[in-house]
Design an enzyme around this catalytic site. Sequence first.
Site, PDB file in Angstrom:
ATOM      1  N   GLN A  73     -35.985 -11.417   6.922  1.00 35.31           N
ATOM      2  CA  GLN A  73     -35.195 -12.631   7.048  1.00 35.31           C
ATOM      3  C   GLN A  73     -36.047 -13.846   7.403  1.00 35.31           C
ATOM      4  O   GLN A  73     -37.170 -13.727   7.887  1.00 35.31           O
ATOM      5  CB  GLN A  73     -34.133 -12.439   8.133  1.00 35.31           C
ATOM      6  CG  GLN A  73     -33.066 -11.425   7.772  1.00 35.31           C
ATOM      7  CD  GLN A  73     -32.100 -11.212   8.913  1.00 35.31           C
ATOM      8  OE1 GLN A  73     -32.099 -10.176   9.551  1.00 35.31           O
ATOM      9  NE2 GLN A  73     -31.267 -12.199   9.176  1.00 35.31           N
ATOM     10  N   ASP A 226     -32.784  -7.877   6.009  1.00 39.64           N
ATOM     11  CA  ASP A 226     -33.122  -6.496   6.369  1.00 39.64           C
ATOM     12  C   ASP A 226     -32.220  -5.938   7.463  1.00 39.64           C
ATOM     13  O   ASP A 226     -31.830  -4.765   7.421  1.00 39.64           O
ATOM     14  CB  ASP A 226     -34.595  -6.369   6.747  1.00 39.64           C
ATOM     15  CG  ASP A 226     -35.056  -7.349   7.813  1.00 39.64           C
ATOM     16  OD1 ASP A 226     -34.227  -8.122   8.345  1.00 39.64           O
ATOM     17  OD2 ASP A 226     -36.261  -7.355   8.114  1.00 39.64           O
TER      18      ASP A 226
END
Length: 465
Positions: A73, A226
């Site tokens: 991210q 994720d």
Amino acid sequence: MGGARTLVAGVDSSTQSTKVVVCDAETGEVLCAGRAPHPDGTEVDPRAWWAAYEQASAGLLDGVAAIGVAGQQQGMICLDEAGEVLRPAILWNDTRSARAAADLTAEFGGPTAWADAVGLVPVASFTVTKLRWFSRAEPELADRTSTVLLPHDWLTHRLRADGGAPTTDRGEASGTGYWSPATGAYREDLVRLAFGRDVALPRVAGPAEVVGETASGALLSAGTGDTMGGALGVGLRPGDVVVSLGTSGCVYGLGDVPTADASGLVAGYADATGRFLPLVCTLNAARVLVAVADLLGRSLAELDELALSARPGADGLTLLPYLDGERTPDLPDARGLLAGLTRANASAANLARAAVEGMLGGIADALHALRAQDVPVDRVLLIGGAARSGAVRAVAPALFGAPVSVPRPAEYVVLGAARQAAWALSGDPEPPPWPVEVEEVTAAGTPEVYERYVDVRQRALPLLT
């Protein structure tokens, strides 16, 4: 179909590597897998991720009907008008925008204003702070920037062979600092505050949406970040909280309403299913065990045995595990502290026990931060490398105040990406119910151990700040 399997693939483009799995769309059974490393560093040319994807997926994707991508991210990828990458991506773990985070927090009216606007209080990891740094440090490149994407956005778009504008999902967007989980919309005013002007941002696709098609004809799901991929992979349900014990600790649960924590401890993310995913990070998890094992000259397995041989509470020895500073509580300049040391309790076994209890005491702080935001903690799912520790399994249920289950070891982020692909392929209202095997672990509660930990922390605060 005559018994033929329908195949889906998941891609996890993490900080360290790209992982690819091919799964049975109905059952989630992993049929084959590949992996390729990424370059080290806090900024990386995204084309290195594409090369790693090609290497990791080579020979695996024949017959795959759908693909989903989960990615690290908050990284910032800037494209020019032609869609070309302008500079290496600045990753989540790059701290050069720390000053920008402080400036933006003040300029928009403080932590409460930010939490109310986007569920986050700026820190260096969030993309909005990287935009501010970029606009001030590299203005010529910033002026050429037409579009800003995150890692999974770029990879998903790179996989598309059918044209169209880039897309993201609400989970990934919620980590930028300029998208509101509460309204489901971008805060373009915050983009302008950070970057000085408007910039094109990817469309936020629906959780089960098909956003495109690859050159081989496989459908592309929206993808996600994720953490959100991990939640999908482990089958997170309302009332569940994941405790992921890697180098650092990550604690998150499902909510039906967005959170807005002005303290900044709880990040008010969205998930990949249409719900919300409040999250707390600690900086010190498995690294605490590694450090104490090294200090004692023992292996991690030996540290485990030592910790299990000591009594709960380590005969009064307490470790505050802030070896690299801490984020929960917010003590960035703190250091570790060992309290209650006497000649009577000065043993390797007690120090090993104190390391495990101290690490999990920090995680208990994170759980309490979630509870303070009305996030239910009915069951803890313990994952990550340190979840394999027998001592961790023995102590966690004693400290957490909730039942603890340990899912079988697996790569849950990439499985979550594959599960999302199967969901997009099916068009069903909910993701397919892929089974996750768990082992329940139990222990007698030891609230006095956590109470002593909290007491030591409170008394030590003047030394730690």
